[in-house]
Design a protein around this motif. Structure first.
Motif, PDB file in Angstrom:
ATOM      1  N   GLN A 168       0.898  -1.134   0.029  1.00  0.00           N
ATOM      2  CA  GLN A 168      -0.007  -0.154   0.030  1.00  0.00           C
ATOM      3  C   GLN A 168       0.739   1.127   0.032  1.00  0.00           C
ATOM      4  O   GLN A 168       1.396   1.431  -1.101  1.00  0.00           O
ATOM      5  N   CYS A 169       1.160   1.855   1.178  1.00  0.00           N
ATOM      6  CA  CYS A 169       2.069   2.836   1.048  1.00  0.00           C
ATOM      7  C   CYS A 169       3.551   2.396   0.512  1.00  0.00           C
ATOM      8  O   CYS A 169       4.345   3.030   0.038  1.00  0.00           O
ATOM      9  N   GLN A 195       7.794  -2.288   3.076  1.00  0.00           N
ATOM     10  CA  GLN A 195       7.698  -3.601   2.423  1.00  0.00           C
ATOM     11  C   GLN A 195       9.182  -3.989   1.808  1.00  0.00           C
ATOM     12  O   GLN A 195       9.499  -5.138   1.712  1.00  0.00           O
ATOM     13  N   CYS A 200       3.298  -3.678   9.670  1.00  0.00           N
ATOM     14  CA  CYS A 200       2.908  -2.811   8.482  1.00  0.00           C
ATOM     15  C   CYS A 200       1.605  -1.994   9.040  1.00  0.00           C
ATOM     16  O   CYS A 200       0.611  -2.677   9.048  1.00  0.00           O
ATOM     17  N   VAL A 201       1.910  -0.763   9.316  1.00  0.00           N
ATOM     18  CA  VAL A 201       0.859  -0.075   9.743  1.00  0.00           C
ATOM     19  C   VAL A 201      -0.486  -0.057   8.594  1.00  0.00           C
ATOM     20  O   VAL A 201      -1.635   0.384   8.949  1.00  0.00           O
ATOM     21  N   CYS A 202      -0.118  -0.058   7.422  1.00  0.00           N
ATOM     22  CA  CYS A 202      -1.178  -0.198   6.446  1.00  0.00           C
ATOM     23  C   CYS A 202      -1.983  -1.326   6.364  1.00  0.00           C
ATOM     24  O   CYS A 202      -3.141  -1.405   5.823  1.00  0.00           O
ATOM     25  N   MET A 232       4.197   4.710   9.176  1.00  0.00           N
ATOM     26  CA  MET A 232       5.764   4.004   9.203  1.00  0.00           C
ATOM     27  C   MET A 232       6.898   4.815   8.911  1.00  0.00           C
ATOM     28  O   MET A 232       7.748   4.485   9.541  1.00  0.00           O
TER      29      MET A 232
HETATM   30  S1  FES Z   1       2.450  -0.999   3.192  1.00  0.00           S
HETATM   31 FE1  FES Z   1       2.435   0.844   4.503  1.00  0.00          FE
HETATM   32  S2  FES Z   1       3.114   0.158   6.508  1.00  0.00           S
HETATM   33 FE2  FES Z   1       3.230  -1.482   5.220  1.00  0.00          FE
END
Ligand code: FES
Ligand code: FES
Lengths: 147, 726
Positions: free
Chosen positions: A99-100, A104, A132-134, B347
């Protein structure tokens, strides 16, 4: 200033950190110029900084340059040239994991290390303790299934 | 004791802008988006060998790739891909030829890259697809018509759109790239009719940014490299409200910069800068606030408790109808819910690279708030917005924190001080202890149901720290803060007698900000817990009771639609294995509707174990179903970590949680099974970035109450946990 040679992704880099205590993370990012490895916490809890050192996943925020020198370091930038790394990257793309994307690099390195250690499928995801915060965990598990 | 030295006041926005405040409240500016305002397709004159912008949003290169320039920020939600799909649809491209790119910050007003809903160039309120769906489709259609006109001029005859970036007259086709020389001489039409195909819209197209995010080449804010750059760190006063009295002596290996509420450190690398920042902490002499009652969690709690029951304070009435008379009810509840300050905890920590010279400033930042960057630079340096260039990088998460400009202002001052570009990276400790926190809230709900099992009344008092009040935003329509009541007003429930009140928890000088789902993040916990408590007290099924309360002549079919969908998806009412229970929660918000069911059990340690989530969302027209699903999954997990473990507390102005070890994020082995249902809809697109978060905590609390009889009214459920024992 001390002088060290780091072997990163098969290439030697000679660097002059202010001290051999500099964490590998910052040496890679600021001195070698490879910024794929990320800073997330600096205290070994998030895993964003994970690299392979002699094939083993290590948190580069807590490994000094002096320890890392003389070992084989692999970062996310080196995955494409590694047969296992290629497979892991392809699985990540097939399952559209990021995601963000900030966590990764660490996730990919942890997964690559687990495959290299002989783990398969669900065992690989089981080995990954990064955060992974996302919230991409579901797709990471799917991506690992085929490895 | 204001603590936002670098925050741009709302008054500095261009006239006509609704700004940060309004965007969270769903206001619509009704701006007509200028397709090519100040930016023309003549930017690259004639030469067909040069990439050519047609209007502000679409650039076609000689290799026939088409780059979609987006005003929104890609921070993980997939908006770059989503907006590119809209253009690909109108131009009938092949996906492989599509590229995405962040727009530069624009100093123009109206801002061509400002979200059409509120005008400002910022990403927030889950509005990107809402705001850009028609404008980007229209931009694509305008480019289509421009290219067709160019073909007619160049080759004569009548041309129509072919596939893969071509035009055709039925016999011959030409690539767009062949038309760029002529297209550059044509004034695009002011509008055009969108197409009717669905090759891209409604399809899970692969994300444009994924390849770069698996090989390390994606450039996040902290990855920026500028020739000659130095590295920066920062150390804020550990007590909120403190300012620098005496700077420490300059160390040999760094330059120190007085940033008023912090000291900036510039050094040869980040590690040195962070080390120096840590080591000078004890040598900085701070002016400390005499009174820290407004930055102390315990004292704010006590103040909040007194305001909850105060009969002398005059609340702001967000909504009122009928006569909320408790005597009309046979079943009553009176419950108080409490929610903590929360850290954004993206993050990627706060960071910014700035290069300031006497006559220009260049910024590279992971920003969601481009509109505010140039005014920040101007306030600090005097450089006018036309001298300021802003490059938006990818964001390693934003969640609302990166709308602010405090970190950008610091990098500017540091670059100015050393006369070199500086990349400032906050340590995680600085990031957590100098956030702009989700407001703390205490909410009292009194409600009742009658013998006919109908909800009779609702008296709702929200006492919470107010973002608007703290920032001095004033608005005659909204003297307090309706954003603080979002999720408790304009509800889908038809409650005939109600009074929805807000009282600011003030004075509060803990810096406040917009945390993913903002007001809904706290009001939904109170609303959805309370309605559940009432249903259980009246002996009613909580899901059926909600549907009844949504019903009647004013029933909103989309609200009932998601309730029905989650009912089916979760098998609501069917038998569960022993030791499991379900809880439901609902939200109408961000232009969408969502219902979430949590299925929980008790762990061996006797604690909450969430086994499954079921979510049904109606977010109108879906552009990329995969991305919507991923946003729901991510939002649910974000809400789960927050509900279980997250809080920031302050003791005499000092933040207590400074890293992830005491702010646990759910990990691989703990993730529940998640099923998401997208309810088909032809309505205009709604928001999805924040929609998944608010229902999580109440759904869990409601399930736990059914499982154990114990009602949880305070978040987080397990305060004080570490990453190890979470
Ligand atoms: S993809 Fe955004 S913190 Fe894992
Ligand atoms: S930065 Fe190394 S584990 Fe978080």
């Amino acid at each position: 200033m001390p002088r060290y040679t780091l072997n990163v992704n098969g290439q030697n880099y000679t660097i002059n950190p202010s001290s051999g205590e500099m964490p590998l993370l910052w040496a890679l990012r600021d001195l070698v110029g490879l910024t794929g490895t990320k800073y997330g916490c600096g205290i070994e809890v998030c895993g964003a900084c994970t690299v392979l050192v002699n094939g083993q996943p290590e948190k580069s925020c807590n490994m000094s340059v002096s320890e890392a020198a003389g070992r084989k370091i692999m970062t996310v930038e080196g995955l494409a040239a590694d047969p296992v790394g290629q497979k892991v990257q392809a699985a990540w793309i097939a399952h559209q994991v990021p995601q963000c994307g900030f966590c990764q690099s660490g996730m990919l390195m942890a997964a690559t290390g687990a495959v290299k250690a002989g783990h398969h499928g669900a065992e690989i995801a089981h080995e990954i303790d990064n955060i992974c915060v996302c919230g991409t965990y579901g797709r990471i598990k799917q991506a690992c299934q085929g490895l | 004791m204001k603590d936002h030295v670098n925050t741009v006041p709302e008054g500095d926005l261009p006239a006509g802008s609704l700004g940060r405040r309004a965007f969270l409240q769903g206001a619509t500016a009704g701006l007509i988006l200028p397709f090519a305002f100040g930016l023309t397709n003549r930017a690259a004159q004639a030469a067909a060998a040069t990439p050519t912008m047609i209007g502000a949003y679409i650039r076609i290169a000689p290799d026939n790739t088409v780059t979609v320039v987006i005003g929104s920020t890609e921070m993980g939600q997939g908006i770059m891909t989503g907006l590119a799909q809209l253009v690909a649809e109108e131009l009938q491209l092949n996906w492989a030829q599509v590229r995405g790119e962040h727009a530069p910050a624009s100093a123009l007003w109206p801002n061509p890259y400002g979200n059409p809903i509120f005008g400002a160039q910022l990403t927030g309120g889950s509005t990107s697809m809402m705001g850009w769906y028609m404008p980007m489709r229209t931009a694509g259609a305008i480019v289509r018509d421009t290219l067709l006109a160019a073909a007619a001029t160049k080759y004569g005859g009548v041309w129509s759109l072919g596939q893969g970036g071509t035009v055709t007259d039925g016999a011959v086709s030409h690539r767009f790239a062949e038309l760029l020389d002529v297209a550059a001489t044509i004034t695009p039409p002011s509008t055009a009719t969108i197409g009717t195909t669905t090759r891209f819209i409604g399809k899970t197209m692969k994300r444009l940014d994924v390849p770069a995010k698996v090989n390390g080449s994606a450039v996040f804010g902290m990855d920026v490299k500028v020739p000659g750059m130095l590295f920066g760190a920062v150390v804020h006063c550990p007590t909120l409200g403190g300012t620098v009295r005496t700077m420490p002596a300059k160390p040999a290996n760094a330059t120190l910069v007085n940033l008023t509420n912090a000291v900036g450190v510039v050094a040869a690398d980040t590690w040195t800068a962070m080390n120096v920042a840590r080591s000078i902490q004890s040598r900085i002499v701070w002016n400390l606030p005499a009174d820290t009652s407004s930055t102390d969690s315990a004292q704010l709690d006590a103040l909040g408790q007194s305001l909850l029951t105060s009969t002398t304070a005059t609340p702001f009435i967000g909504e009122q109808a009928g006569n909320p008379d408790p005597n009309s009810a046979t079943t009553h509840i009176d419950a108080t819910y409490s929610l903590p300050f929360l850290i954004h905890a993206a993050m990627e920590v706060m960071n910014c690279t700035a290069s300031v010279t006497a006559d220009a400033c260049e910024i590279w930042a992971p920003t969601q708030g481009q509109q505010f960057v140039a005014p920040t630079v101007q306030a600090l340096t005097g450089l006018t917005p036309d001298k300021v260039t802003v490059h938006t990088t990818f964001l390693g998460g934003g969640f609302g924190r990166k709308i602010e400009t405090d970190y950008i202002g610091q990098a500017v001052l540091m670059s100015q001080a050393v006369g070199r570009p500086v990349k400032l990276i906050w340590s995680r400790e600085q990031d957590f202890t100098r956030d702009m926190y989700r407001p703390k809230a205490l909410i009292r709900v009194q409600a009742g149901a009658n013998a006919e099992k109908a909800m009779t009344h609702l008296v709702y008092r929200n006492v919470s720290a107010s973002i608007n009040l703290q920032r001095g935003y004033t608005d005659s329509q909204n003297p307090e803060d309706t954003g603080a009541l979002a999720g408790a007003i304009g509800m889908a429930y038809n409650i005939p007698n109600r009074r929805i009140e807000f009282l600011a928890l003030a004075p509060c000088d803990v810096p406040l900000g917009y945390w993913r789902s903002v007001g809904e993040s706290y009001n939904t916990f109170a609303v959805e817990s309370a309605i559940d408590e009432l249903a259980l007290a009246a002996g009613l099924d909580p899901l059926a009771f909600r549907k009844t309360t949504m019903g009647g002549p004013n029933a909103d079919p989309r609200a009932i639609g998601v309730m029905n969908a989650v009912q089916t998806l979760s098998g609501w009412g069917s038998a569960l294995p022993a030791g499991r229970a379900r809880g439901v929660a609902f939200l109408k918000g961000f232009g969408s509707y969502i219902a979430v069911v949590a299925e929980v059990s008790k762990s061996r340690a006797g604690e909450i174990q969430v086994n499954r989530f079921y979510a049904a969302i109606d977010c109108g027209t879906v552009v990329n179903p995969g991305q919507v699903t991923y946003q729901m999954q991510g939002g649910l997990l974000h809400g789960l970590s927050a509900a279980m473990w997250h809080q920031q507390t302050f003791v005499h102005g000092k933040a207590q949680v400074s890293n992830f070890n005491r702010y646990p994020i759910i990990r691989m082995g703990q993730v529940p099974d998640i099923q998401v249902k997208l309810v088909a809809s032809t309505a205009a697109p709604g928001g999805v970035g924040e929609t998944g978060v608010p229902c999580v905590a109440p759904a869990i609390a409601n399930a736990w109450a059914r499982l154990t009889g114990v009602r949880l009214r305070s978040l987080p459920f397990y305060p004080g946990r570490t990453m190890g024992d979470a």
